[in-house]
Design a protein around this motif. Structure first.
Motif, PDB file in Angstrom:
ATOM      1  N   THR A 198       0.894  -0.964   0.134  1.00 41.25           N
ATOM      2  CA  THR A 198      -0.065   0.072   0.043  1.00 41.25           C
ATOM      3  C   THR A 198       0.998   1.332  -0.151  1.00 41.25           C
ATOM      4  O   THR A 198       0.741   2.172  -0.635  1.00 41.25           O
ATOM      5  N   LEU A 199       1.975   1.185   0.817  1.00 44.61           N
ATOM      6  CA  LEU A 199       2.865   2.474   0.755  1.00 44.61           C
ATOM      7  C   LEU A 199       3.321   2.624  -0.598  1.00 44.61           C
ATOM      8  O   LEU A 199       3.684   3.900  -0.930  1.00 44.61           O
ATOM      9  N   LEU A 200       3.932   1.468  -0.967  1.00 42.94           N
ATOM     10  CA  LEU A 200       4.609   1.742  -2.262  1.00 42.94           C
ATOM     11  C   LEU A 200       3.805   2.239  -3.679  1.00 42.94           C
ATOM     12  O   LEU A 200       3.860   3.106  -4.382  1.00 42.94           O
ATOM     13  N   GLN A 201       2.357   1.560  -3.481  1.00 44.11           N
ATOM     14  CA  GLN A 201       1.352   2.228  -4.295  1.00 44.11           C
ATOM     15  C   GLN A 201       1.283   3.764  -4.254  1.00 44.11           C
ATOM     16  O   GLN A 201       1.062   4.568  -5.072  1.00 44.11           O
ATOM     17  N   GLU A 202       1.013   4.051  -2.936  1.00 47.31           N
ATOM     18  CA  GLU A 202       1.061   5.465  -2.603  1.00 47.31           C
ATOM     19  C   GLU A 202       2.048   6.397  -3.132  1.00 47.31           C
ATOM     20  O   GLU A 202       1.773   7.721  -3.685  1.00 47.31           O
ATOM     21  N   LYS A 203       3.288   5.812  -2.871  1.00 47.34           N
ATOM     22  CA  LYS A 203       4.489   6.443  -3.480  1.00 47.34           C
ATOM     23  C   LYS A 203       4.463   6.645  -4.916  1.00 47.34           C
ATOM     24  O   LYS A 203       4.789   7.619  -5.273  1.00 47.34           O
ATOM     25  N   GLN A 204       4.193   5.536  -5.432  1.00 46.27           N
ATOM     26  CA  GLN A 204       4.150   5.540  -6.794  1.00 46.27           C
ATOM     27  C   GLN A 204       3.061   6.556  -7.646  1.00 46.27           C
ATOM     28  O   GLN A 204       3.570   7.399  -8.339  1.00 46.27           O
TER      29      GLN A 204
END
Length: 444
Positions: free
Chosen positions: A429-435
């Protein structure tokens, strides 16, 4: 009891044990050895361990639902008996807790508080609280084995029970031993015969336990069993007791293998994998400090690794404090049961030897079979009855203990994987938000 002809070994099912006047309960002189022959041990067989009946369970919606069903699914046999298989209302409750360290000029040792609540008339008061150390529990176990030789006395934890534990005064070691001592005393207190032993009464009530004095009368009870081993050869152990011995051999082999593998898994998890995993997480934390653009993802990885470390620590603690001690207890239980079987064989061998000698004398001069032979047969009958009853009680306890053990192991493993999965899913989830943030900044 008049005997006209040699009798075979009577089945213990002929009489209720409460109807038999126990020949080992009276102070009597040890029987002198008879014919000069030696005991020979039966050759062990390699049986297969009998599997339980498989139960088909429909797949639940989740692992937690399955676990709840298992925990709430009552055992019909257990419902008909108390947890320790006595089948009688409990009127003696014991607890071992509150360990304390004592330091003197001569030695350092741990004592435990032994609390008792009872309504039995054998006790002067309804409640007692005394302090006992390990060697006091060992004294009680020895006295019970000496005075009740036909019964299975629960085992004590070994002097140094946990492999790899150097400090026997560490909190983990003391807590593990306290739990084992508590279980030992509860099993004795719930036994329909051992719980009425005067040595147990003294252990639970005496402020100063005089172990040297003991109870001389009851100590002599087991002497006849101890001293009959000398000169008799056992012809054949009855089939039902052969089956017991074979089961114990196989069960011991299986538990020994599981214990050895579990010890290795615990060692690799605690001493090797956890150490590497902690260092692995630290690398990501350090890296995050020098990479501004990757700081949040790297810190997220470090957090996932930290969460996995904590979950694995909980899993390892469960194995060392709950799983392995139960395995060790039952490995020791097997040795205790084998010891009772050997004593039973000795009594049977004495009876067979004396009966054979008496028959020969009767053929020569027509003398009646001595009363001593009849007493020996009564001892065999009592031994058989007591051993069968304790075997059934032990099997009930074993089923309940291992059901609880395996359920707990499943619960801890599910918890470990759920925590790890949740941590790594949060990283996605964090990586998706970062992307998404990166794409937005590029657009602007």
């Amino acid at each position: 009891m008049s005997v006209g002809a040699p009798r075979g070994l009577a089945s213990s099912g002929q009489k209720l044990i409460t109807e038999i006047l126990h020949p080992l309960s009276a102070a009597e002189e040890p029987l002198s050895p008879g014919p000069d022959v030696t005991i020979s041990a039966e050759k062990d067989k390699e049986p297969g361990l009998t599997n339980g009946t498989p139960v088909e369970i429909s797949s639940p919606a989740s692992a937690s639902v399955l676990l709840s069903r298992l925990q709430l699914d009552g055992d019909p046999e257990a419902d008909a008996h108390d947890p320790f298989g006595s089948g009688e209302p409990r009127d003696l409750f014991v607890t071992v807790d509150d360990p304390k360290k004592h330091v003197s000029t001569m030695e350092t040792y741990i004592t435990y508080r032994v609390s008792t609540k009872t309504t039995r008339i054998e006790f002067d008061l309804p409640e007692y609280s005394v302090r006992r150390r390990y060697q006091d529990f060992d004294w009680l176990r020895i006295k019970l084995e000496d005075s009740q030789p036909t019964h299975l006395v629960p085992p004590l934890p070994e002097k140094f029970v946990m492999k790899g534990v150097v400090d026997r005064f560490s909190e983990e070691f003391v807590d593990t031993r306290m739990k084992a001592l508590d279980k030992f005393l509860k099993r004795v207190a719930d036994h329909p015969v051992l719980s009425f032993n005067p040595h147990l009464n003294a252990f639970l009530t005496a402020k100063d336990l005089n172990k040297r004095q003991g109870l001389a009368l009851l100590t002599k009870v087991g002497e006849s069993v101890k001293n009959v081993a000398g000169g008799y050869k056992l012809r054949a152990r009855p089939a039902e007791f052969c089956a017991m011995g074979e089961y114990l051999d196989t069960f011991s082999q299986k538990l020994g293998t599981i214990d050895r593998i579990a010890q290795r898994i615990l060692r690799e998890q605690s001493a090797e994998y956890l150490t590497e995993l902690r260092e692995y997480g630290t690398v990501y934390s350090t890296w995050a400090g020098s990479e501004e653009q990757l700081q949040r993802p790297l810190e997220g990885v470090a957090g996932c690794v930290t969460t996995s470390c904590g979950a694995l620590e909980d899993l390892s603690d469960n194995m060392s404090q709950d799983f392995l001690p139960v395995l060790r207890e039952y490995i020791l239980y097997i040795e205790s049961m084998k010891n009772v079987l050997r004593k039973r064989d000795q009594v049977q061998a004495e009876y067979e030897g004396r009966l054979e000698a008496a028959v020969l004398r009767k053929q020569e001069d027509r003398t009646p079979i001595p009363v001593e032979v009849e007493k020996c047969q009564d001892k065999v009958e009592c031994f058989n009855a007591d051993l069968k009853a304790d075997w059934e009680r032990w099997q009930r306890n074993k089923r309940q203990d291992f059901k609880q053990l395996l359920t707990g192991m499943a619960d801890k493993n599910i918890s470990y994987y759920e925590k790890s999965q949740a941590a790594w899913e949060s990283l996605i989830t964090l990586l998706q938000e970062k992307q998404t943030e990166d794409k937005t900044s590029e657009t602007n």
